[in-house]
Write a protein that holds these residues in place. Structure first.
Motif, mmCIF file in Angstrom:
data_model
loop_
_atom_site.group_PDB
_atom_site.id
_atom_site.type_symbol
_atom_site.label_atom_id
_atom_site.label_comp_id
_atom_site.label_asym_id
_atom_site.label_seq_id
_atom_site.Cartn_x
_atom_site.Cartn_y
_atom_site.Cartn_z
ATOM 1 N N LYS A 1 0.825 -1.220 0.000
ATOM 2 C CA LYS A 1 0.000 0.000 0.000
ATOM 3 C C LYS A 1 0.856 1.266 0.000
ATOM 4 C CE LYS A 1 -3.504 -2.259 -0.600
ATOM 5 N NZ LYS A 1 -4.223 -2.176 -1.889
ATOM 6 N N GLU A 2 2.140 1.120 0.385
ATOM 7 C CA GLU A 2 3.035 2.281 0.374
ATOM 8 C C GLU A 2 3.676 2.491 -0.996
ATOM 9 O OE1 GLU A 2 5.789 1.370 3.472
ATOM 10 O OE2 GLU A 2 4.239 1.640 5.017
ATOM 11 N N ASP A 3 3.537 1.511 -1.870
ATOM 12 C CA ASP A 3 4.218 1.572 -3.161
ATOM 13 C C ASP A 3 3.217 1.991 -4.243
ATOM 14 O OD1 ASP A 3 5.370 0.948 -5.655
ATOM 15 O OD2 ASP A 3 6.669 -0.565 -4.735
ATOM 16 N N SER A 4 3.479 3.146 -4.848
ATOM 17 C CA SER A 4 2.474 3.674 -5.783
ATOM 18 C C SER A 4 2.252 2.739 -6.977
ATOM 19 C CB SER A 4 2.882 5.062 -6.267
ATOM 20 O OG SER A 4 4.135 4.981 -6.896
ATOM 21 N N ASP A 5 3.284 1.963 -7.319
ATOM 22 C CA ASP A 5 3.145 1.025 -8.442
ATOM 23 C C ASP A 5 2.272 -0.171 -8.089
ATOM 24 O OD1 ASP A 5 4.557 2.300 -10.303
ATOM 25 O OD2 ASP A 5 6.322 0.989 -10.264
ATOM 26 N N LEU A 6 2.248 -0.516 -6.799
ATOM 27 C CA LEU A 6 1.624 -1.786 -6.408
ATOM 28 C C LEU A 6 0.314 -1.611 -5.648
ATOM 29 C CD1 LEU A 6 4.895 -3.521 -5.124
ATOM 30 C CD2 LEU A 6 3.948 -3.568 -7.426
ATOM 31 N N LYS A 7 0.082 -0.383 -5.198
ATOM 32 C CA LYS A 7 -1.062 -0.243 -4.290
ATOM 33 C C LYS A 7 -2.403 -0.453 -4.987
ATOM 34 C CE LYS A 7 -1.471 4.797 -4.430
ATOM 35 N NZ LYS A 7 -1.136 6.012 -3.691
ATOM 36 N N GLY A 8 -2.418 -0.356 -6.304
ATOM 37 C CA GLY A 8 -3.678 -0.527 -7.024
ATOM 38 C C GLY A 8 -4.115 -1.984 -7.161
ATOM 39 N N ILE A 9 -3.203 -2.915 -6.873
ATOM 40 C CA ILE A 9 -3.568 -4.338 -7.027
ATOM 41 C C ILE A 9 -4.395 -4.763 -5.815
ATOM 42 C CG2 ILE A 9 -2.677 -6.678 -7.344
ATOM 43 C CD1 ILE A 9 0.002 -5.387 -8.222
ATOM 44 N N PRO A 10 -5.620 -5.227 -6.023
ATOM 45 C CA PRO A 10 -6.448 -5.588 -4.872
ATOM 46 C C PRO A 10 -5.924 -6.835 -4.153
ATOM 47 C CG PRO A 10 -7.568 -6.155 -6.918
ATOM 48 C CD PRO A 10 -6.316 -5.416 -7.308
ATOM 49 N N VAL A 11 -6.043 -6.821 -2.823
ATOM 50 C CA VAL A 11 -5.565 -7.930 -2.010
ATOM 51 C C VAL A 11 -6.739 -8.506 -1.223
ATOM 52 C CG1 VAL A 11 -4.030 -8.610 -0.107
ATOM 53 C CG2 VAL A 11 -3.294 -6.849 -1.750
ATOM 54 N N SER B 1 -13.823 -12.219 -8.153
ATOM 55 C CA SER B 1 -14.257 -11.518 -9.352
ATOM 56 C C SER B 1 -14.773 -10.116 -9.009
ATOM 57 C CB SER B 1 -15.312 -12.377 -10.052
ATOM 58 O OG SER B 1 -16.223 -11.587 -10.712
ATOM 59 N N ARG B 2 -15.500 -10.045 -7.907
ATOM 60 C CA ARG B 2 -16.043 -8.751 -7.470
ATOM 61 C C ARG B 2 -14.898 -7.768 -7.122
ATOM 62 N NH1 ARG B 2 -19.203 -5.167 -7.900
ATOM 63 N NH2 ARG B 2 -19.863 -3.905 -6.151
ATOM 64 N N SER B 3 -13.897 -8.265 -6.422
ATOM 65 C CA SER B 3 -12.786 -7.386 -6.029
ATOM 66 C C SER B 3 -12.009 -6.882 -7.245
ATOM 67 C CB SER B 3 -11.820 -8.118 -5.093
ATOM 68 O OG SER B 3 -12.383 -8.242 -3.827
ATOM 69 N N ILE B 4 -11.822 -7.774 -8.214
ATOM 70 C CA ILE B 4 -11.099 -7.359 -9.420
ATOM 71 C C ILE B 4 -11.895 -6.286 -10.161
ATOM 72 C CG2 ILE B 4 -10.332 -8.108 -11.703
ATOM 73 C CD1 ILE B 4 -9.583 -10.801 -10.479
ATOM 74 N N GLU B 5 -13.174 -6.553 -10.275
ATOM 75 C CA GLU B 5 -14.033 -5.620 -10.996
ATOM 76 C C GLU B 5 -14.003 -4.230 -10.344
ATOM 77 O OE1 GLU B 5 -18.670 -5.787 -11.769
ATOM 78 O OE2 GLU B 5 -17.642 -7.672 -12.244
ATOM 79 N N LEU B 6 -14.149 -4.225 -9.023
ATOM 80 C CA LEU B 6 -14.133 -2.944 -8.311
ATOM 81 C C LEU B 6 -12.816 -2.211 -8.519
ATOM 82 C CD1 LEU B 6 -15.804 -3.836 -4.882
ATOM 83 C CD2 LEU B 6 -16.632 -2.177 -6.570
ATOM 84 N N ALA B 7 -11.724 -2.957 -8.444
ATOM 85 C CA ALA B 7 -10.409 -2.325 -8.578
ATOM 86 C C ALA B 7 -10.232 -1.768 -9.984
ATOM 87 C CB ALA B 7 -9.308 -3.339 -8.266
ATOM 88 N N GLU B 8 -10.680 -2.505 -10.989
ATOM 89 C CA GLU B 8 -10.502 -2.042 -12.369
ATOM 90 C C GLU B 8 -11.374 -0.828 -12.651
ATOM 91 O OE1 GLU B 8 -10.861 -5.348 -15.011
ATOM 92 O OE2 GLU B 8 -8.883 -6.109 -14.450
ATOM 93 N N ASP B 9 -12.593 -0.863 -12.127
ATOM 94 C CA ASP B 9 -13.459 0.297 -12.319
ATOM 95 C C ASP B 9 -12.842 1.530 -11.672
ATOM 96 O OD1 ASP B 9 -15.202 -1.169 -13.700
ATOM 97 O OD2 ASP B 9 -16.741 -1.327 -12.157
ATOM 98 N N ARG B 10 -12.274 1.318 -10.482
ATOM 99 C CA ARG B 10 -11.693 2.445 -9.781
ATOM 100 C C ARG B 10 -10.525 3.037 -10.581
ATOM 101 N NH1 ARG B 10 -10.932 0.035 -5.111
ATOM 102 N NH2 ARG B 10 -8.756 -0.414 -5.541
ATOM 103 N N GLN B 11 -9.720 2.138 -11.158
ATOM 104 C CA GLN B 11 -8.590 2.613 -11.969
ATOM 105 C C GLN B 11 -9.068 3.411 -13.166
ATOM 106 O OE1 GLN B 11 -6.402 -0.816 -13.080
ATOM 107 N NE2 GLN B 11 -4.783 -0.432 -11.593
ATOM 108 N N ILE B 12 -10.094 2.909 -13.785
ATOM 109 C CA ILE B 12 -10.579 3.560 -14.988
ATOM 110 C C ILE B 12 -11.154 4.924 -14.635
ATOM 111 C CG2 ILE B 12 -12.403 3.447 -16.726
ATOM 112 C CD1 ILE B 12 -11.756 0.358 -16.743
#
Lengths: 113, 561
Positions: B80-90, B127-138
């Motif tokens: 979560k401290e790494d700007s490159d990695l924090k977008g990947i949902p855990v 699937s739900r977590s991935i979807e939420l994360a991708e929508d947020r990125q977009i």
């Protein structure tokens, strides 16, 4: 050789365990074979003997997750109890629990032969 | 339509399962492997390494909290401290309710309890977590170019990477598409029309390239990039684009640079740089619309870049040497040395001698030519002064001026300073100004030339016949000599032995009252013919190649005797 009936007789919730293995019996048995050899059983015993309760807790905790997933109830239950005890770290005698775990593990190992 | 999901149609999203218990790992892998590409890690350090290696393609992490080497909560904090990695949902895997809350506080997207729930519940939560994360990125980033609806360049690169991952064996082309003279479209017809054209091109590209085997973006202004399965021919695309824009007030033509069969070891930017080099090659070509990259282009480009990069060092280290080529007056019985032309040579420490034809055009593009020219002028002036002092003799030396320098208001001052610095006069330096310099902005150039002449400098019009001077204009030009373009000599003698054009130019020079200088004269036959036609001054290998100052002295001494 391990059979579903034998597992049921042993007390495992085979429906629950099998469902996590997508109904694949062979895969389920294979994983059971792996948990029997899990080094955490020995780590738990050694750590308790050495009074390293943190280490013992970690080992018990790991076992709890695996045994729960495979629905091996007769081992899972005593492991859960030990885990909770170790979390609270009371100065109690763990040997009775450990023996129960060890006995059930041997019983399961016997089914595999 | 969310195109970010379309890219996964043929492939699978990648997820990582990090758990120290092999049974748990295998169980999850078995549940997920039909739908996902599953990576496995048995401890926190290994998980962290895999996450970093796959940061652009990882859709989700399933993380056990209690692991050796690096525990799950610490790993979560690190991500979560790494700007490159924090977008990947855990999603945290845990059997403790206490940990569930803490994981969520530390940034986990969700948790899955142990013992695991039913496989379909696990899959649904993932699937739900991935979807939420991708929508947020977009939502948070500009995935789309607002004008055309194509990808923005940043997202394009990521999708190209993913495309490669899921289609490792596809043979791919990188295309760079530009609209010919688009800035003029905006200028003439307004931004609204320009935007409409760009939208139509984008729509057209989307119909030509199917989403299943290509990725498209608009990079900037009128540049579009396409990454697509290899095709042999792209020429139909330029026609299609012209067709969909046929009702626009101007004709629209795309030029396409193709880097075919991309080397996938090259990063994405490098692949499209190659496509761009190919596209730039046909920038001013109205007949060719598709150009394909080959490695020699890249070599030329790299070579050019090296020369430009090393210019300052070369100048400081005096790697540029000025050579002198004699010009002879052939009006009398015997040729007489009349003047010389100063020509630059680059002696590069590792590349050896580099021809001026290779570096002068580069420096003209880069604006470095002004520094180089002034260096040459000063070297020439110094040499003239040296000859005068040591030999008591000299001839005028002509130096070349670039078109850009003709706009410099201080040009006359520069030459005045050079002559005074070296104690020579304006009669000692001739100035060669190429014909094409007169053509554009001719008034301004003509005024500058007049100014130079008023200060006593002798002006030779260089490369005469290569530009497009009108005869009408020539009569008004302030010049002291016409220097015949080398191509005249070559064409006249090479093919049909037709010297009529030369004869016409000599007549023009006569009319203007100035001498004609023929350069590039190589043979006796050429020399004799030019003499017969009335050409006054000859320069070329027939007499001598350009030589260093010391060697040139023999011509001076000879003339003196």
């Amino acid at each position: 050789m391990l059979t579903l009936d034998a597992l049921k007789q042993f007390g495992a919730d085979t429906d629950d365990g099998l469902s996590r293995c997508m109904g694949n019996e062979a895969f389920y048995f294979k994983l059971i074979g792996k948990v029997i050899d899990d080094s955490n059983f020995k780590i738990l015993e050694d750590a308790v003997a050495a009074k390293d309760l943190d280490k013992a807790f970690e080992a018990a905790h790991s076992l709890k997750g695996v045994l729960g997933n495979l629905a091996l109830t007769p081992i899972y239950e005593p492991v859960c109890e030990v885990t909770e005890l170790l979390r609270a770290k009371p100065d109690v005698d763990y040997s009775e629990y450990l023996k129960k775990i060890s006995d059930k593990r041997s019983e399961l190992a016997g089914l595999l032969k | 339509m969310n195109r970010s999901t379309d890219l996964y149609v043929d492939g699978k999203r990648r997820i990582l399962v990090a758990d120290d218990e092999i049974v748990n790992r295998e169980m999850l892998e078995n549940i997920l492997c039909d739908e996902y590409d599953v990576l496995l890690a048995e401890d926190g350090e290994k998980a962290y390494d895999l996450i970093r290696q796959n940061r652009n393609t990882l859709s989700l992490i399933l993380l056990d909290l209690m692991m050796p080497k690096l525990n799950g909560l610490d790993l979560l904090s690190r991500l979560k401290e790494d700007s490159d990695l924090k977008g990947i949902p855990v999603i945290v895997l845990t059997s403790d309710q206490d940990s569930e809350v803490e994981s969520l506080v530390r940034g986990a997207a969700d948790f899955i309890p142990k013992p695991y729930p039913q496989p379909d519940v696990i899959r649904a939560r993932i699937s739900r977590s991935i979807e939420l994360a991708e929508d947020r990125q977009i939502i948070s980033a500009t995935e789309r170019d607002e004008l055309t609806g194509l990808y923005s360049y940043e997202y394009f690169s990521r999708y190209v990477e993913q495309f490669d991952k899921y289609h490792p064996n596809s043979e791919m082309d990188a295309l760079c598409l530009d609209v010919n003279h688009f800035h003029i479209v905006n200028e003439r017809f307004g931004m609204a029309k320009g935007d409409e054209i760009l939208r139509r091109i984008a729509d057209c590209l989307m119909t030509v390239f199917s989403e299943s085997d290509s990725v498209i973006c608009r990079k900037n202004a009128d540049t579009f990039l396409v990454y697509c399965s290899h095709r042999d021919d792209y020429s139909s695309i330029t026609d299609k684009v012209s067709e969909v824009c046929s009702d626009m007030p101007t004709s629209v033509k795309l030029r396409i640079g193709v880097y075919a069969y991309c080397d996938k070891k090259l990063d994405i930017r490098a692949r499209f740089d190659r496509a761009k080099i190919a596209a730039d090659l046909i920038r001013n070509n109205y007949m060719v619309y598709v150009s394909t990259f080959d490695e020699t282009l890249m070599e030329n480009e790299l070579f050019a870049e090296q020369l430009v990069d090393e210019f300052s060092k070369a100048l400081a280290e005096k790697q540029f040497k000025v050579f002198f080529q004699p010009k002879f007056n052939i009006a009398g019985d015997k040729p007489v040395l009349s003047s010389a032309e100063a020509l630059v040579r680059w002696f590069h420490p590792t590349l050896g001698m580099i021809s001026p034809g290779k570096f002068i055009p580069l420096f003209e593009d880069d604006g470095l030519i002004a520094q180089l020219d002034e260096y040459i002028w000063r070297c020439a002036a110094e040499t003239i002064a040296d000859w005068k002092r040591r030999l008591g003799i000299s001839v005028p030396v002509s130096v070349n001026l670039s078109r850009a320098e003709m706009y410099d208001p201080a040009l006359v001052n520069t030459f005045e300073k050079i002559t005074s610095d070296f104690g020579i006069t304006s009669k000692d330096i001739y100035l060669e100004i190429t014909e094409s310099a007169y053509v554009r902005d001719s008034d301004q150039i003509v005024d500058r030339v007049k100014e130079l002449r008023n200060h006593g400098f002798f002006i030779e019009m260089d490369d005469f016949g290569s530009g497009y001077s009108s005869l009408n204009m020539i009569s008004e030009l302030p010049i002291d000599a016409l220097k015949l373009d080398m191509m005249f000599i070559r064409n006249a003698f090479d093919k049909q032995n037709d010297t009529r054009m030369i004869s016409i130019v000599i007549d023009i020079a006569d009319y203007l009252g100035v001498p004609v200088i023929a350069e590039g004269v190589e043979t006796e036959e050429q020399y004799l013919a030019l003499k017969k036609l009335g050409c006054t001054i000859i320069q070329g290998y027939y007499f001598s190649k350009p030589v260093p100052a010391e060697e040139f002295e023999k011509f001076l001494v000879e003339k003196d005797s």
